[in-house]
Write an enzyme that holds these catalytic residues in place. Structure first.
Site, short mmCIF file in Angstrom:
data_model
loop_
_atom_site.label_atom_id
_atom_site.label_comp_id
_atom_site.label_asym_id
_atom_site.label_seq_id
_atom_site.Cartn_x
_atom_site.Cartn_y
_atom_site.Cartn_z
N ASP A 34 0.81 -1.23 0.00
CA ASP A 34 0.00 0.00 0.00
C ASP A 34 0.84 1.27 0.00
O ASP A 34 0.31 2.38 0.10
CB ASP A 34 -0.95 0.00 1.20
CG ASP A 34 -0.20 -0.01 2.53
OD1 ASP A 34 1.04 -0.04 2.51
OD2 ASP A 34 -0.87 0.03 3.58
N GLU A 36 3.26 2.07 2.26
CA GLU A 36 3.86 2.43 3.55
C GLU A 36 5.33 2.05 3.58
O GLU A 36 5.72 1.02 3.05
CB GLU A 36 3.14 1.68 4.69
CG GLU A 36 1.75 2.19 4.96
CD GLU A 36 1.03 1.34 6.02
OE1 GLU A 36 1.62 0.38 6.54
OE2 GLU A 36 -0.14 1.66 6.29
N GLN A 87 8.37 27.22 8.65
CA GLN A 87 7.05 27.61 9.18
C GLN A 87 7.21 27.62 10.71
O GLN A 87 6.80 26.70 11.41
CB GLN A 87 5.98 26.61 8.70
CG GLN A 87 4.58 26.82 9.28
CD GLN A 87 3.85 28.03 8.71
OE1 GLN A 87 4.21 28.55 7.67
NE2 GLN A 87 2.84 28.50 9.42
N ASP A 158 20.37 39.41 2.20
CA ASP A 158 19.55 40.28 3.06
C ASP A 158 20.21 40.40 4.43
O ASP A 158 21.18 39.68 4.72
CB ASP A 158 18.11 39.72 3.20
CG ASP A 158 18.11 38.27 3.63
OD1 ASP A 158 18.93 37.90 4.49
OD2 ASP A 158 17.28 37.49 3.11
N LYS A 181 17.40 46.39 0.16
CA LYS A 181 16.34 46.72 -0.82
C LYS A 181 15.94 48.18 -0.68
O LYS A 181 15.77 48.67 0.43
CB LYS A 181 15.10 45.88 -0.52
CG LYS A 181 15.09 44.55 -1.19
CD LYS A 181 13.76 43.87 -0.94
CE LYS A 181 13.93 42.38 -1.15
NZ LYS A 181 12.85 41.59 -0.66
C1 R5P Z 1 16.06 32.43 4.03
O1 R5P Z 1 17.06 32.11 4.70
C2 R5P Z 1 16.17 33.44 2.98
O2 R5P Z 1 15.11 34.33 2.92
C3 R5P Z 1 16.46 32.81 1.63
O3 R5P Z 1 17.10 33.82 0.90
C4 R5P Z 1 15.24 32.36 0.86
O4 R5P Z 1 14.44 31.48 1.62
C5 R5P Z 1 15.68 31.65 -0.42
O5 R5P Z 1 14.56 31.21 -1.12
P1 R5P Z 1 14.46 31.25 -2.71
O6 R5P Z 1 15.60 30.44 -3.27
O7 R5P Z 1 13.12 30.63 -3.00
O8 R5P Z 1 14.51 32.67 -3.16
#
Ligand code: R5P
Length: 282
Positions: A34, A36, A87, A158, A181
């Site tokens: 199935d 699993e 999440q 970032d 940004k």
């Molecule tokens: C998380 O650590 C940062 O925001 C990453 O730069 C981001 O999650 C990368 O995701 P993607 O490759 O979808 O732009």
């Protein structure tokens, strides 16, 4: 002490076993009709190091079954990549706190856990056992030096990854900065290094994760627009969802490097050393 692993973490587990001067226990993986998952482990030790990146739902189930099969209170868990960790907040009513759910499940049957560059260290509090985050930044710095990189500008995409970029650059005394940004209009956003100039520089963008590749691809195009000579990218986890790797290359990224926390063709540095040190130290 022996090492055991899920199907998708075999290469890292083998490197880790070598670093710990021990062996990897063989596991036969199969499925019931199935669908699993089922597995049978070979000769277990009283203390097992269980290695499994949660790269997909099958890997998660295999990991849960492996922890149960090992069945000793001395076992330690290694999560080279902890899927679901992003999440880590309930952004709206009715959502799960996925990081908490997964950490709770994986805390059962092990005495401690090691996670490589967890997305946000606050996630560690969701485990019911001692949890440690290990950073791959020094390995990435050493690797970049060995590839022959000369005085590159190390750039985080970032501010959130700025400390990581500083740790990568710090190994070799290189310049580092992060992209900032600026909103030009409601539709237009520009990005440039906060303090330094990319013109004429070899730039290595470093980030924890490349998922869709969108962040690194956008950064690459903007940096060439600002006169960068070469743009490469180095991350801890190469998720490369969909066509992300090709997208990066077509956006001008000359080299894409990642670690074996998720095993890929471009996994050119290993987390085995920092995991082995962590296990020996803690
Ligand atoms: C998380 O650590 C940062 O925001 C990453 O730069 C981001 O999650 C990368 O995701 P993607 O490759 O979808 O732009």
């Amino acid at each position: 002490m022996k090492v055991i692993c899920t199907e998708k973490s075999q290469i890292l587990a083998t490197s880790l076993a070598r670093a710990l001067k021990t062996t990897v226990v063989e596991v036969k993986y199969s499925r019931f009709p199935d669908g699993e998952h089922y597995l049978v482990a070979g000769d277990l030790d009283e203390e097992m190091i269980i290695v499994g990146s949660v790269v997909d739902n099958d890997s998660l189930v295999q990991l849960i079954l492996l922890i149960d099969a090992c069945d000793s209170s001395k076992n330690q868990l290694v999560l080279p990549y902890m899927g679901y960790a992003r999440q880590d907040k309930q952004f709206s009513a009715g959502e799960p706190l996925s990081a908490r759910a997964i950490a709770g499940i994986l805390s059962r049957g092990v005495s401690k856990v090691f996670v490589v560059n967890v997305h946000d260290p606050a996630v560690l509090r969701f485990f019911d056992i001692p949890a440690h985050s290990l950073s791959l930044a020094p390995e990435i710095g050493t690797f970049l030096k060995e590839t022959g990189c000369k005085e590159p500008l190390i750039l985080a995409p970032d501010a959130g990854a700025a400390r990581f970029a500083s740790a990568v650059a710090g190994v070799n005394g290189w310049d580092f900065d992060h992209l900032e940004k600026t909103r030009l209009s409601s539709e237009e956003v520009s990005m440039a290094p906060k303090n330094l100039c990319a013109e004429g520089r070899d730039v290595v963008i470093v980030d924890y994760i490349s998922s869709t590749g969108g962040t690194l691809a956008t950064a690459s195009r903007l940096l060439y627009g600002q006169g960068a000579r070469n743009v490469s990218a180095a991350c801890v986890y190469g998720v490369f969802a969909g066509g992300a790797y090709s997208h990066l290359i077509s956006s001008g990224v000359r080299q894409v490097y990642c670690s074996d926390t998720i095993e890929r063709g471009c996994s050119l540095y290993s987390a085995a050393g920092i995991i082995s040190d962590g296990i020996t130290r803690c």
